[in-house]
Design an enzyme around this catalytic site. Structure first.
Site, PDB file in Angstrom:
ATOM      1  N   PRO A 186       0.833  -1.210   0.000  1.00  0.00           N
ATOM      2  CG  PRO A 186       0.330  -0.722   2.246  1.00  0.00           C
ATOM      3  CD  PRO A 186       1.157  -1.653   1.372  1.00  0.00           C
TER       4      PRO A 186
ATOM      5  CB  SER B  49      -3.073   3.125   4.424  1.00  0.00           C
ATOM      6  OG  SER B  49      -2.178   2.353   3.675  1.00  0.00           O
ATOM      7  CG  ASN B  50      -5.268   2.161  -1.101  1.00  0.00           C
ATOM      8  OD1 ASN B  50      -5.672   3.205  -0.637  1.00  0.00           O
ATOM      9  ND2 ASN B  50      -5.371   1.854  -2.368  1.00  0.00           N
ATOM     10  NE  ARG B  51      -8.640  -4.802   4.214  1.00  0.00           N
ATOM     11  CZ  ARG B  51      -9.660  -5.658   4.246  1.00  0.00           C
ATOM     12  NH1 ARG B  51     -10.890  -5.213   4.164  1.00  0.00           N
ATOM     13  NH2 ARG B  51      -9.437  -6.946   4.339  1.00  0.00           N
TER      14      ARG B  51
END
Ligand code: C5P
Length: 218
Positions: free
Chosen positions: A17, A29-31
């Site tokens: 991420p 954030s992104n998973r």
């Protein structure tokens, strides 16, 4: 004697991420576990390539023989990729890059102003699209993109491949593969959709590297 599939080639990958600061202690954030990107880095190395991995924060060990550079934000990832892109033969963008970053990042920790109220207002601005930029480079690397979708995989993935201007896009359904050790990939290229057998991420990565090697214009 069987020559290795990617011998003599330089493969550049992004994985994991990105994290975009909100204030000194918080991020958006992104998973992404990084498992697919790291498995691909390992498989590319096994196939004889020199491998550069630009990675967001993950809990994974760097595969043996792979040169890794850790970054936090999308802009850091962008700069690290651009520094290596001209020298790369193949670019595989696996990272889950945050599409937006916070515009009004606070220099001090945001405080709760009153019990239950006072939620901060955040403004966003777009991050650079790393893959689209690399795909536009003159004499740049041969580009492979990824797309994690939640529905209508074929439709979204093929549209994305064309929008980014890349020869190969690998699609998967987020709920089936996220955090998992197994995956189900579908390749989208000029000829259409080609599902790969479902299975372990490392096996799928080795298979995908073979598919990339077969398509890479020698
Ligand atoms: O359309 P979308 O941007 O979601 O496409 C995903 C693909 O583009 C992935 O390969 C991802 O790594 C790459 N990407 C990128 N930079 C961004 C956003 C996505 O390289 N800012």
């Amino acid at each position: 004697f069987q020559p290795k599939l990617l011998a003599g080639l330089h493969v550049l990958l992004t994985a994991g991420p990105t994290s975009e600061p909100v204030d000194p202690v918080r991020v958006l954030s992104n998973r992404s576990s990084g498992k697919t990107g790291y498995a691909l880095a390992r498989a590319a190395r096994e196939a004889g390539a020199r491998v550069t991995l630009i990675t967001g924060a993950t809990f994974l060990p760097v595969p043996r023989g792979v040169t890794a550079l850790s970054v936090m934000t999308a802009r850091q990832m962008h700069d690290a990729v651009m520094a290596s892109a001209a020298d790369a033969d193949i670019f595989i963008a696996v990272a889950a890059v945050a599409d937006w970053r916070v515009k009004n990042v606070s220099t001090q920790k945001l405080k709760k102003t009153s019990e239950g109220g006072g939620a901060p207002l955040m403004e966003f601005e777009p991050n650079p699209d790393i893959l689209a930029e690399v795909a536009k480079l003159e004499n740049g690397p041969w580009c492979v993109g990824f797309a994690a979708e939640t529905e209508k995989l074929a439709e979204h993935a093929e549209a994305k491949r064309q929008r980014k201007g890349i020869p190969l896009l690998v699609g998967n359904l987020a709920h089936k593969v996220m955090d998992a050790d197994t995956t189900e990939l579908v390749l989208f290229d000029e000829q259409g959709a080609h599902p790969l057998p479902a299975g372990d991420k490392l096996e799928a990565a080795r298979r995908l590297i073979a598919e990339i090697a077969a398509r890479f214009p020698a």
